[in-house]
Motif scaffolding. Structure first.
Motif, PDB file in Angstrom:
ATOM      1  N   ILE A 137       0.683  -1.656   0.125  1.00 16.78           N
ATOM      2  CA  ILE A 137      -0.031  -0.137   0.009  1.00 16.78           C
ATOM      3  C   ILE A 137       0.809   1.236  -0.440  1.00 16.78           C
ATOM      4  O   ILE A 137       0.332   2.216   0.688  1.00 16.78           O
ATOM      5  CB  ILE A 137      -0.779  -0.124   1.317  1.00 16.78           C
ATOM      6  N   ASN A 138       1.745   1.276  -1.057  1.00 14.40           N
ATOM      7  CA  ASN A 138       2.585   2.776  -1.092  1.00 14.40           C
ATOM      8  C   ASN A 138       3.828   2.900   0.473  1.00 14.40           C
ATOM      9  O   ASN A 138       4.211   4.046   0.250  1.00 14.40           O
ATOM     10  CB  ASN A 138       2.638   3.456  -1.504  1.00 14.40           C
ATOM     11  N   GLY A 139       3.735   1.656   1.226  1.00 11.54           N
ATOM     12  CA  GLY A 139       4.606   1.871   2.376  1.00 11.54           C
ATOM     13  C   GLY A 139       6.004   1.763   2.266  1.00 11.54           C
ATOM     14  O   GLY A 139       6.632   0.726   0.957  1.00 11.54           O
ATOM     15  N   PRO A 140       6.724   1.395   3.198  1.00 16.04           N
ATOM     16  CA  PRO A 140       7.815   0.577   3.199  1.00 16.04           C
ATOM     17  C   PRO A 140       8.471  -0.894   3.181  1.00 16.04           C
ATOM     18  O   PRO A 140       7.144  -1.657   4.109  1.00 16.04           O
ATOM     19  CB  PRO A 140       9.351   1.014   4.197  1.00 16.04           C
ATOM     20  N   LYS A 141       8.867  -1.349   2.602  1.00 16.81           N
ATOM     21  CA  LYS A 141       9.181  -2.941   2.875  1.00 16.81           C
ATOM     22  C   LYS A 141       9.531  -3.221   4.043  1.00 16.81           C
ATOM     23  O   LYS A 141      10.135  -2.646   4.422  1.00 16.81           O
ATOM     24  CB  LYS A 141      10.569  -3.156   1.751  1.00 16.81           C
ATOM     25  N   GLY A 142       9.108  -4.751   4.534  1.00 18.15           N
ATOM     26  CA  GLY A 142       9.938  -5.170   5.705  1.00 18.15           C
ATOM     27  C   GLY A 142       9.139  -4.978   7.356  1.00 18.15           C
ATOM     28  O   GLY A 142       9.850  -4.455   7.964  1.00 18.15           O
ATOM     29  N   VAL A 143       8.117  -4.103   7.140  1.00 19.32           N
ATOM     30  CA  VAL A 143       7.297  -4.089   7.989  1.00 19.32           C
ATOM     31  C   VAL A 143       5.240  -4.486   7.839  1.00 19.32           C
ATOM     32  O   VAL A 143       5.237  -4.156   6.753  1.00 19.32           O
ATOM     33  CB  VAL A 143       6.849  -2.744   8.693  1.00 19.32           C
TER      34      VAL A 143
END
Length: 380
Positions: free
Chosen positions: A204-210
């Motif tokens: 959803i256009n957030g960072p990878k790894g979370v």
């Protein structure tokens, strides 16, 4: 300079500029450990809980039921392994489907190695899992069911509400992988009859790894990460604060823009299909004709092999996929298409186009024209 069109948003999405902006102070200024009791730690803790509140509102959940993870894969593993291990004295039968993401399938295979029995429900030709088949599979020793909300390859939306209501009456824990559905469908865990639900920021256009796991208050659960008492002793390890802040901002933006985004994705889908009809090329749409995620279009061009089409599209600057990003480097047939029992010419020529916020309807049309040109050229 050659035009580049990215139509693989189901694999991952570009980070929204507002998300980058929101994260920046937590990479440079607010660097305390949220578990520390001094001022630096308290500042970080306040930001962490504020982000938890934002994501909880996005999912219509109690903030205390959210557990932050390293992504959707960990959330799925936590739900399936942690949910099953907590109930192993009560029973050892788990149910899932044959079209789940590998994060679910491989977690279930791990349970089988530990002595659990897993039933894999079949899908029909539209990628739909039957509630009647689920009911037939339930046994007195069934302790956990995991069915994905919307399929990541063909987009089919499963009857989660119907399944969940049935399982809730029988007090069977129900998990759904909503990684692809979140952000394009309104999701309320306070209304949905689910006990656990997985989400991921980078879809959803957030960072990878979370990511995060919604874990109902009364759900039996055994943590499998050990070390600290973070996340209310459900997931040990210092929280990835900057990424969690980014996740919250991405969720806030997705909630604000959902209606507008979905309308655009539907228009892009229609535009591509109309283009191929006008071009007179042979194609088949895979997945359910009505109950499908708006941003995923899986289509086959019989006579043009998947890898050939992807290579030619890449040369034209168009990024698409053969299926899940976790397996798209493999030449093996997609396990989802295989489970749907599609005819070989259809299954072996399937391409997934997935739309996102950076795309325009005009881009979709240009990409569709390129597809048609490739089909015409190869068929000649």
């Amino acid at each position: 300079m050659r035009e580049r069109i990215y139509l693989d948003h189901a694999a991952t999405t570009p980070v929204h500029p507002r998300v980058v902006e929101a994260m920046h102070p937590f990479l440079t200024e607010v660097y305390g450990n949220p578990s520390s009791v001094h001022g630096f730690g308290r500042e970080a803790r306040q930001a962490l809980e504020g982000a938890r509140d934002t994501i909880a509102r996005f999912l219509d959940a109690d903030p205390q039921t959210l557990v932050f993870t390293s992504g959707g894969t960990e959330a799925d593993n936590m739900a399936i392994i942690g949910g099953a291990m907590a109930q192993r004295e009560r029973g050892r039968h788990v149910i899932t489907s044959s079209i789940e993401h590998h994060a679910v399938l491989h977690a279930c295979e791990h349970l089988e190695q530990l002595g659990f029995e897993v039933t894999y429900l079949p899908a029909d030709k539209t990628g739909m899992i039957s509630t009647d088949e689920l009911k037939k599979a339930v046994r007195p020793d069934t302790i956990l069911v995991s069915i994905m909300y919307g399929n990541n390859e063909v987009g089919t939306i499963q009857p989660i509400e119907e399944m969940g209501s049935y399982l809730r009456e029988r007090e069977i824990v129900f998990h759904t992988d909503a990684v692809q559905a979140v952000g394009v469908l309104p999701i309320s865990v306070s209304k949905l009859p689910v006990d656990m639900l997985s989400v991921s920021a980078h879809k959803i256009n957030g960072p990878k790894g979370v990511g995060a796991l919604f874990l109902g208050r009364k759900v039996p659960f055994t943590p499998y990460l050990h070390g600290g008492s973070q996340e209310r002793k459900r997931r040990a390890g210092t929280e990835n604060l900057a990424s969690i802040i980014g996740f919250a901002e991405a969720a806030r933006i997705a909630q604000e823009e959902m209606e507008e985004r979905v309308a655009k994705y539907r228009q892009m889908r229609t535009t591509m299909l109309q283009c191929w009809q006008q071009e007179g090329i042979s194609f088949e749409v895979n997945g359910h004709p009505e109950k499908h995620l708006p941003h995923i279009l899986n289509v086959s061009f019989p006579g043009v092999h998947t890898e050939t089409m992807l290579m030619n599209l890449d040369l034209e600057g168009v990024a698409a996929a053969s299926g899940s990003a976790c397996t798209s480097g493999s030449l093996e047939l997609s396990h989802v298409l295989e489970a749907m029992c599609l005819d070989d010419p259809v299954a072996q020529s399937a391409i997934r186009f997935s739309f996102g916020i950076t795309n325009t309807v005009e881009e979709a049309e240009r990409a569709a024209r390129k597809v048609a040109q490739i089909v015409h050229r190869l068929k000649r």
